[in-house]
Design a protein around this motif. Structure first.
Motif, PDB file in Angstrom:
ATOM      1  N   TYR A 331       0.773  -1.235  -0.033  1.00  0.00           N
ATOM      2  CA  TYR A 331      -0.091   0.009  -0.050  1.00  0.00           C
ATOM      3  C   TYR A 331       0.833   1.291  -0.016  1.00  0.00           C
ATOM      4  O   TYR A 331       0.482   2.381   0.197  1.00  0.00           O
ATOM      5  N   SER A 332       2.020   1.182  -0.354  1.00  0.00           N
ATOM      6  CA  SER A 332       2.774   2.405  -0.325  1.00  0.00           C
ATOM      7  C   SER A 332       2.552   3.398  -1.095  1.00  0.00           C
ATOM      8  O   SER A 332       2.740   4.501  -0.985  1.00  0.00           O
ATOM      9  N   HIS A 333       1.888   2.988  -2.225  1.00  0.00           N
ATOM     10  CA  HIS A 333       1.623   3.861  -3.261  1.00  0.00           C
ATOM     11  C   HIS A 333       0.467   4.924  -2.864  1.00  0.00           C
ATOM     12  O   HIS A 333       0.021   5.740  -3.362  1.00  0.00           O
ATOM     13  N   LEU A 334      -0.185   4.444  -1.751  1.00  0.00           N
ATOM     14  CA  LEU A 334      -1.414   5.146  -1.336  1.00  0.00           C
ATOM     15  C   LEU A 334      -0.994   6.307  -0.293  1.00  0.00           C
ATOM     16  O   LEU A 334      -1.871   7.047   0.020  1.00  0.00           O
ATOM     17  N   TYR A 335       0.144   6.250   0.038  1.00  0.00           N
ATOM     18  CA  TYR A 335       0.625   7.159   1.099  1.00  0.00           C
ATOM     19  C   TYR A 335       1.084   8.753   0.438  1.00  0.00           C
ATOM     20  O   TYR A 335       1.234   9.558   1.339  1.00  0.00           O
ATOM     21  N   PRO A 336       1.543   8.541  -0.561  1.00  0.00           N
ATOM     22  CA  PRO A 336       2.224   9.960  -0.914  1.00  0.00           C
ATOM     23  C   PRO A 336       1.310  11.119  -0.756  1.00  0.00           C
ATOM     24  O   PRO A 336       1.656  12.356  -0.525  1.00  0.00           O
ATOM     25  N   ASN A 337       0.032  11.114  -0.989  1.00  0.00           N
ATOM     26  CA  ASN A 337      -0.983  12.139  -0.751  1.00  0.00           C
ATOM     27  C   ASN A 337      -0.945  12.588   0.580  1.00  0.00           C
ATOM     28  O   ASN A 337      -1.468  13.715   0.833  1.00  0.00           O
ATOM     29  N   LYS A 338      -0.254  11.868   1.576  1.00  0.00           N
ATOM     30  CA  LYS A 338      -0.249  12.278   3.009  1.00  0.00           C
ATOM     31  C   LYS A 338       1.086  13.055   3.148  1.00  0.00           C
ATOM     32  O   LYS A 338       0.939  14.041   4.276  1.00  0.00           O
ATOM     33  N   GLN A 339       1.865  13.397   2.157  1.00  0.00           N
ATOM     34  CA  GLN A 339       3.109  14.068   2.358  1.00  0.00           C
ATOM     35  C   GLN A 339       2.819  15.695   2.241  1.00  0.00           C
ATOM     36  O   GLN A 339       3.514  16.491   3.275  1.00  0.00           O
ATOM     37  N   ALA A 340       1.877  16.103   1.428  1.00  0.00           N
ATOM     38  CA  ALA A 340       1.501  17.369   1.529  1.00  0.00           C
ATOM     39  C   ALA A 340       0.814  17.995   2.960  1.00  0.00           C
ATOM     40  O   ALA A 340       1.169  18.860   3.410  1.00  0.00           O
ATOM     41  N   LYS A 341       0.121  16.888   3.588  1.00  0.00           N
ATOM     42  CA  LYS A 341      -0.630  17.287   4.749  1.00  0.00           C
ATOM     43  C   LYS A 341       0.440  17.512   5.926  1.00  0.00           C
ATOM     44  O   LYS A 341       0.409  18.260   6.770  1.00  0.00           O
TER      45      LYS A 341
END
Length: 354
Positions: A331-341
């Motif tokens: 599921y690592s590809h689902l985490y990038p959108n957390k970087q902006a937060k």
């Protein structure tokens, strides 16, 4: 050790000596051959196996491999291995000798399979099964090298894109199957717990503690060779207690209250995987949501937990992953959108004293 006629049956027999795995010399006899040549061929292959001589045919060594693995792997895993080996590997390599299979042979075999249009993940699985045979030969029988390593792999470990539903998509789907209560509740449990389909089908009523709002996963259902089998879960970590939300607890309670005096050891939801697969397609067609598989409901739950901010360790425990690396790799590809937060929160924190 020459073949001779069996006076009792008229067929051929052969007496022979061999050394067992302890080095002790033994004498034995094999009967029932139709021809002298058949008896000689059998003895030659037998002695090759006993001596671990890699002049033996690939299919004969595969027999050794399976005999060793049967005591170590689950029955379902062995059935899958046998299917891939019989259908995709033995037709190509079965009659070849172990020490004559080259990386070039492996590459030709890979090219044939790639041209058949199999998915990249399935190609990877097939290649891994062949490589496992050679790894076994290298580790335990003195084969010098694994030709699969030199040839390189094929396919991919993970699909390029993972399919899952958002909460909104799931709710639209669920409204379209609510007319069949068992399937509706089954999908609710799969989506809101992330458990595997085999774990759901193995659940008994006494596995659910409504007061504590916990479902205990201790077993898994599989259909093997047409038989319904209850087995231990996939891994030791798969044995777990899953806490469920209050609304799901109430759904299960209402469902059980409408059952006519069920016994504690009855299946929680008495349906089959085939039935749920048909229900999934029915709901998808009626709702218009994108197509997914039943297993993708597990991915949907994981993506929901990621969106809610739970850590990989918490998600791994809930899904029953043996290692946290499994969760991160899947599921690592689902985490990038957390970087902006993360950056936004760090920015706010850093500006507090400015």
């Amino acid at each position: 050790m020459r073949p001779e006629k069996d006076k009792k049956t008229g067929k051929w027999l052969i007496q022979y000596r061999y050394r067992d795995w302890t080095g002790k010399l033994r004498k034995s006899m094999k009967r029932g051959f139709n021809t002298r040549r058949e008896a000689e061929e059998w003895l030659r292959n037998f002695l090759l196996k006993q001596q671990s001589d890699f002049d033996m045919r690939f299919k004969d060594f595969v027999d050794l491999y399976f005999k060793d693995m049967e005591a170590r792997l689950r029955e379902h895993t062995m059935i899958n291995k046998h299917y891939i080996m019989d259908d995709k590997v033995l037709p190509y390599f079965g009659e070849k000798k172990m020490n004559e299979i080259t990386p070039a042979d492996i590459r030709k075999w890979q090219t044939e399979l790639i041209n058949k249009g199999y998915s990249k993940t399935y190609l990877k699985t097939i290649n891994n099964q062949l490589s496992a045979i050679f790894n076994f030969a290298v580790r335990y029988y003195g084969l010098k090298n694994n030709p699969c390593r030199t040839a390189g792999s094929m396919g991919k470990s993970k699909a390029d894109e993972m399919s899952f539903w958002t909460k909104e998509e799931f709710n639209v789907f669920a409204d379209c199957v609510i007319d069949k209560r068992e399937s509706w509740l089954a999908f609710q449990i799969l989506f809101w717990t992330g458990m595997r389909i085999g774990e759901l089908l193995a659940l008994e009523i006494n596995d659910v503690n409504l007061q504590a709002r916990v479902i205990s996963v201790t077993k898994s259902y599989q259909c093997l060779r047409g038989k319904d089998i209850i087995t231990p879960p996939k891994t030791p970590k798969s044995i777990r207690d899953i806490t469920i939300p209050e609304f799901l607890t109430e759904d299960i309670r209402d469902y059980l209250e409408d059952r006519y005096e069920p016994e504690p050891d009855e299946p929680l939801i008495p349906v089959t995987k085939t039935f749920l697969e048909k229900e999934l397609q029915r709901g998808i067609k009626a709702s218009g949501v994108k197509k997914i598989r039943i297993h993708d409901l597990r991915h949907s739950h994981a993506s929901l937990l990621i969106e809610l901010g739970f850590s990989p360790k918490e998600i791994a425990d809930r899904l029953g992953h043996e290692k946290i690396e499994t969760t991160l790799n899947t599921y690592s590809h689902l985490y990038p959108n957390k970087q902006a937060k993360i950056a936004e929160r760090l920015d706010r924190f850093g500006r507090e004293d400015i």
